[in-house]
Structures are given as structure tokens and as C-alpha cells.
Scaffold this motif. Structure first.
Motif: not given
Length: 221
Positions: A36-39, A42-44, A145-146
Motif C-alpha cells: 500500500l502507498p502508506c508512506e 497524498a494517499a489515504g 499520518e497526513a
């Protein structure tokens, strides 16, 4: 033959599932376990679900298996694709519309008796072989955490058979806490695995046994 689609937890990678994948493939099943693009700030959750849906592609009616924070992504995948079964492993079980950042307060997590562990290995990998724990630490990524304060877009639990597996010695999500949240949020009684928060590394064969048993129970295998 069943198709298993795996969703990893916070700051992790699809490699987390590699032992379970190897076991299931040896039994004749298909598996996918995307990163997943967890870092990515811009991704949620919707983008996490995009990554899983893309990995599944045209594979038919998968069993979706989600670990820890991955349980927040799982309902969105079930809304996008036909899913035969949902299995939550040591999960943060979301309520409809809940933001991941609100899970802890909404579930009264701090009221549970728990021992504090500052060391990552002691908290997550206490029963994982040292070489695997070291490999997991090397592969781990920073969890952004964004967008964790954004409410989840799912509004009702998906109409998909759901099973929950919790871990008897989980230090992050204690077993009594997991029982309570599973009952109150899903009206289910979870099954219990031995070990800590990361059973795909500490007890992969037992986890595979549960997954294949669930698939057989629902006529998927």
C-alpha cells in the motif's frame, strides 16, 4: 482453488504475508499481497483500496484478508469488487465513517489494562524468529499520518461473510480488547490464534489452516 488478497498493516509491506502466501500456494491457491502507498502523504484509505483492487484485477471473488490497520481498507475493497469472504486478523475494526485516528478514543483503548513496550520488536514481534523480525524491520516504512484523520467513506459494513482472528498474546491490541470490539462492532465472536500481533510471521501455518478452513466452510476452496 481460492484466491486470497492480503492487506498489510500500518507502515508495512506485502512481504509481511510471504510465508502464508507460500503455504497457500503450495495448497493450490492463488494469492496477491500488494504494497500500500502508506508512506505517501497524498494517499489515504481510498488510495489504499485502489492498490488492493488493482492487484486483484480480474481474479474472481477473492477472500480478502486484512491485518491491523488494513481492516480500515478492507470494507472499501469489498465495496469495489465482488468478494467471497472477509477475514480480519488482529484488526483495528472500523465503524462506518470512522477516521483511523479516532479508533483509539472511540474504542476506549486507553482504558484497557496493557503493558507499555517502547521497543518495536517487543511490541510487534516478540514471538517472531529473530531473523524474520530483523527482516521485517528492514522492510518497514514510515506510516503517513497526513490523512488518517479523514473519515472513512464506507457507510455500512459490507454484505460479505466476515470472520475475525485475534491473537492471544497480542501486546498492541490485547485479547480482551479485541473480544470486546469484535462483539460490539460486528456482533461476532472472534477465533483466537496463539502468539503476538504478527501471526503471519510467527504462526504462518496455523494462520493458513484457519484461512483454508474458512474458505472450505463457505464453499470457496
Amino acid at each position: 482453488m481460492a484466491v486470497f488478497a492480503f492487506i498489510h498493516g500500518a507502515g508495512d509491506v506485502g512481504w509481511y504475508w510471504h510465508l502464508v502466501e507460500a503455504d497457500l500456494r503450495a495448497r493450490g491457491h492463488l494469492t496477491v499481497a500488494p504494497d500500500l502507498p502508506c508512506e505517501d502523504d497524498a494517499a489515504g484509505l481510498p488510495e489504499y483500496a485502489d492498490a488492493v483492487a488493482e492487484a486483484i484485477g480480474d481474479l474472481p471473488r477473492p477472500v480478502v484478508v486484512a491485518q491491523s490497520l488494513g481492516a480500515f481498507t478492507a470494507p472499501l475493497v469489498c465495496e469495489r469488487l465482488p468478494v467471497s469472504l472477509l477475514v480480519l486478523v488482529a484488526p483495528m475494526i472500523p465503524a462506518p465513517g470512522e477516521a483511523p485516528a479516532d479508533f483509539w478514543a472511540h474504542t476506549a483503548y486507553e482504558q484497557e489494562a496493557r503493558v507499555g513496550f517502547d521497543d518495536t520488536v517487543a511490541l510487534f514481534y516478540q514471538d517472531v524468529p529473530p531473523d524474520l523480525a530483523a527482516a521485517a524491520l528492514r522492510r518497514g516504512r514510515c506510516q503517513s499520518e497526513a490523512r488518517m484523520a479523514e473519515p472513512s467513506p464506507f457507510r455500512a459494513w459490507p454484505d460479505v461473510p466476515t470472520r475475525v482472528l485475534i491473537c492471544r498474546d497480542d501486546r498492541l491490541l490485547p485479547v480482551a480488547f479485541q473480544h470486546r470490539v469484535t462483539r460490539t462492532r460486528l456482533s461476532l465472536t472472534p477465533d483466537v490464534l496463539p502468539g503476538g500481533h504478527t501471526p503471519a510471521l510467527s504462526h504462518p501455518h496455523q494462520l493458513s489452516d484457519h484461512l483454508t478452513a474458512y474458505a472450505a466452510e463457505y464453499g470457496i476452496a
